[in-house]
Design a protein around this motif. Structure first.
Motif, PDB file in Angstrom:
ATOM      1  N   UNK A  10       0.848  -1.195   0.000  1.00  0.00           N
ATOM      2  CA  UNK A  10       0.000   0.000   0.000  1.00  0.00           C
ATOM      3  C   UNK A  10       0.880   1.240   0.000  1.00  0.00           C
ATOM      4  N   UNK A  11       0.461   2.241  -0.770  1.00  0.00           N
ATOM      5  CA  UNK A  11       1.214   3.487  -0.888  1.00  0.00           C
ATOM      6  C   UNK A  11       0.332   4.671  -0.520  1.00  0.00           C
ATOM      7  N   UNK A  12       0.977   5.773  -0.145  1.00  0.00           N
ATOM      8  CA  UNK A  12       0.275   6.997   0.246  1.00  0.00           C
ATOM      9  C   UNK A  12       0.197   7.957  -0.933  1.00  0.00           C
ATOM     10  N   UNK A  13      -0.322   7.485  -2.079  1.00  0.00           N
ATOM     11  CA  UNK A  13      -0.516   8.346  -3.225  1.00  0.00           C
ATOM     12  C   UNK A  13       0.527   8.228  -4.316  1.00  0.00           C
ATOM     13  N   UNK A  14       1.573   7.428  -4.100  1.00  0.00           N
ATOM     14  CA  UNK A  14       2.626   7.312  -5.112  1.00  0.00           C
ATOM     15  C   UNK A  14       2.732   5.906  -5.685  1.00  0.00           C
ATOM     16  N   UNK A  15       1.637   5.166  -5.705  1.00  0.00           N
ATOM     17  CA  UNK A  15       1.656   3.786  -6.212  1.00  0.00           C
ATOM     18  C   UNK A  15       2.097   3.716  -7.672  1.00  0.00           C
ATOM     19  N   UNK A  68      -3.448   3.741  -0.860  1.00  0.00           N
ATOM     20  CA  UNK A  68      -4.356   3.490   0.254  1.00  0.00           C
ATOM     21  C   UNK A  68      -5.744   4.046  -0.061  1.00  0.00           C
ATOM     22  N   UNK A  69      -6.790   3.296   0.226  1.00  0.00           N
ATOM     23  CA  UNK A  69      -8.142   3.821   0.020  1.00  0.00           C
ATOM     24  C   UNK A  69      -8.404   5.002   0.956  1.00  0.00           C
ATOM     25  N   UNK A  70      -9.341   5.879   0.584  1.00  0.00           N
ATOM     26  CA  UNK A  70      -9.673   7.012   1.454  1.00  0.00           C
ATOM     27  C   UNK A  70     -10.102   6.534   2.835  1.00  0.00           C
ATOM     28  N   UNK A  75       0.846   3.554   7.137  1.00  0.00           N
ATOM     29  CA  UNK A  75       1.905   3.449   8.123  1.00  0.00           C
ATOM     30  C   UNK A  75       3.060   2.680   7.508  1.00  0.00           C
ATOM     31  N   UNK A  76       4.123   3.406   7.058  1.00  0.00           N
ATOM     32  CA  UNK A  76       5.277   2.697   6.495  1.00  0.00           C
ATOM     33  C   UNK A  76       5.777   1.616   7.460  1.00  0.00           C
ATOM     34  N   UNK A  77       6.059   0.465   6.897  1.00  0.00           N
ATOM     35  CA  UNK A  77       6.461  -0.688   7.704  1.00  0.00           C
ATOM     36  C   UNK A  77       5.303  -1.632   7.956  1.00  0.00           C
ATOM     37  N   UNK A  78       4.097  -1.082   7.964  1.00  0.00           N
ATOM     38  CA  UNK A  78       2.888  -1.899   8.135  1.00  0.00           C
ATOM     39  C   UNK A  78       2.024  -1.824   6.881  1.00  0.00           C
ATOM     40  N   UNK A  79       2.645  -1.532   5.754  1.00  0.00           N
ATOM     41  CA  UNK A  79       1.884  -1.314   4.538  1.00  0.00           C
ATOM     42  C   UNK A  79       2.021  -2.453   3.526  1.00  0.00           C
ATOM     43  N   UNK A 126      -1.736 -10.881  13.444  1.00  0.00           N
ATOM     44  CA  UNK A 126      -1.558  -9.512  13.000  1.00  0.00           C
ATOM     45  C   UNK A 126      -1.142  -9.354  11.551  1.00  0.00           C
ATOM     46  N   UNK A 127      -1.196 -10.440  10.768  1.00  0.00           N
ATOM     47  CA  UNK A 127      -0.836 -10.376   9.348  1.00  0.00           C
ATOM     48  C   UNK A 127      -2.087 -10.097   8.520  1.00  0.00           C
ATOM     49  N   UNK A 128      -1.999  -9.114   7.618  1.00  0.00           N
ATOM     50  CA  UNK A 128      -3.126  -8.765   6.757  1.00  0.00           C
ATOM     51  C   UNK A 128      -3.105  -9.649   5.512  1.00  0.00           C
ATOM     52  N   UNK A 129      -4.264 -10.214   5.199  1.00  0.00           N
ATOM     53  CA  UNK A 129      -4.435 -11.099   4.040  1.00  0.00           C
ATOM     54  C   UNK A 129      -5.528 -10.542   3.144  1.00  0.00           C
ATOM     55  N   UNK A 130      -5.305 -10.607   1.840  1.00  0.00           N
ATOM     56  CA  UNK A 130      -6.303 -10.234   0.845  1.00  0.00           C
ATOM     57  C   UNK A 130      -6.545 -11.464  -0.024  1.00  0.00           C
ATOM     58  N   UNK A 131      -7.811 -11.856  -0.146  1.00  0.00           N
ATOM     59  CA  UNK A 131      -8.164 -13.028  -0.947  1.00  0.00           C
ATOM     60  C   UNK A 131      -9.048 -12.556  -2.096  1.00  0.00           C
ATOM     61  N   UNK A 132      -8.643 -12.865  -3.327  1.00  0.00           N
ATOM     62  CA  UNK A 132      -9.393 -12.467  -4.513  1.00  0.00           C
ATOM     63  C   UNK A 132      -9.654 -13.690  -5.374  1.00  0.00           C
TER      64      UNK A 132
END
Length: 138
Positions: A10-15, A68-70, A75-79, A126-132
């Motif tokens: 995830x990026x803060x606007x610079x993806x 990052x969505x609105x 948080x760098x390191x947790x992105x 505490x690990x974030x998972x995305x399933x598509x």
């Protein structure tokens, strides 16, 4: 398509700039989709931001990223999240069920505006998972 597991940043606007940089580093094919491509669904000020980007390299690497969505904090390191994707609904639902058990679901696993079934959760460690789950091609 068999299921794949890869990092999702995830990026803060610079993806867009970041994903183009990674393409320069690793080579391959980069596909990016903006929030605006989904029409009226684009949040205010996000029409040119990246909703989903994917770099696939000839060396077999896959790297995904997005702005990052609105309303979400960057948080760098947790992105970085782990993405599971494919077209085997039963297999991916099974992973989802186990990963979300005892964790926190932030996006329920259900059909999304882009047509796929998608969910996001944080597991009990505490690990974030995305399933598509993509529709199977006939």
């Amino acid at each position: 398509m068999s299921s794949r597991l890869n990092p999702y940043i995830s990026f803060a606007g610079e993806a867009k700039q970041a994903m183009e940089f990674y393409k320069e580093v690793f080579g391959g094919d980069l596909a990016v989709h903006t929030y605006g491509e989904f029409g009226s669904e684009a949040p205010s000020g996000y029409s040119d931001k990246i909703m989903h980007g994917m770099l696939e390299t000839t060396g077999g690497f896959t790297l995904m990223g997005a702005d990052n969505p609105p309303g979400t904090e960057h948080t760098p390191g947790n992105n970085i999240a782990v993405s599971l994707s494919g077209d085997d609904m039963d297999e991916l639902r099974g992973y989802w069920s186990k990963l979300s058990d005892g964790g926190t679901v932030s996006v329920p696993l259900e059909k999304q505006m882009w047509g796929d079934v998608f969910g996001m959760c944080t597991d009990k460690f505490g690990i974030t998972w995305m399933v598509n789950v993509s529709e199977q091609q006939s």
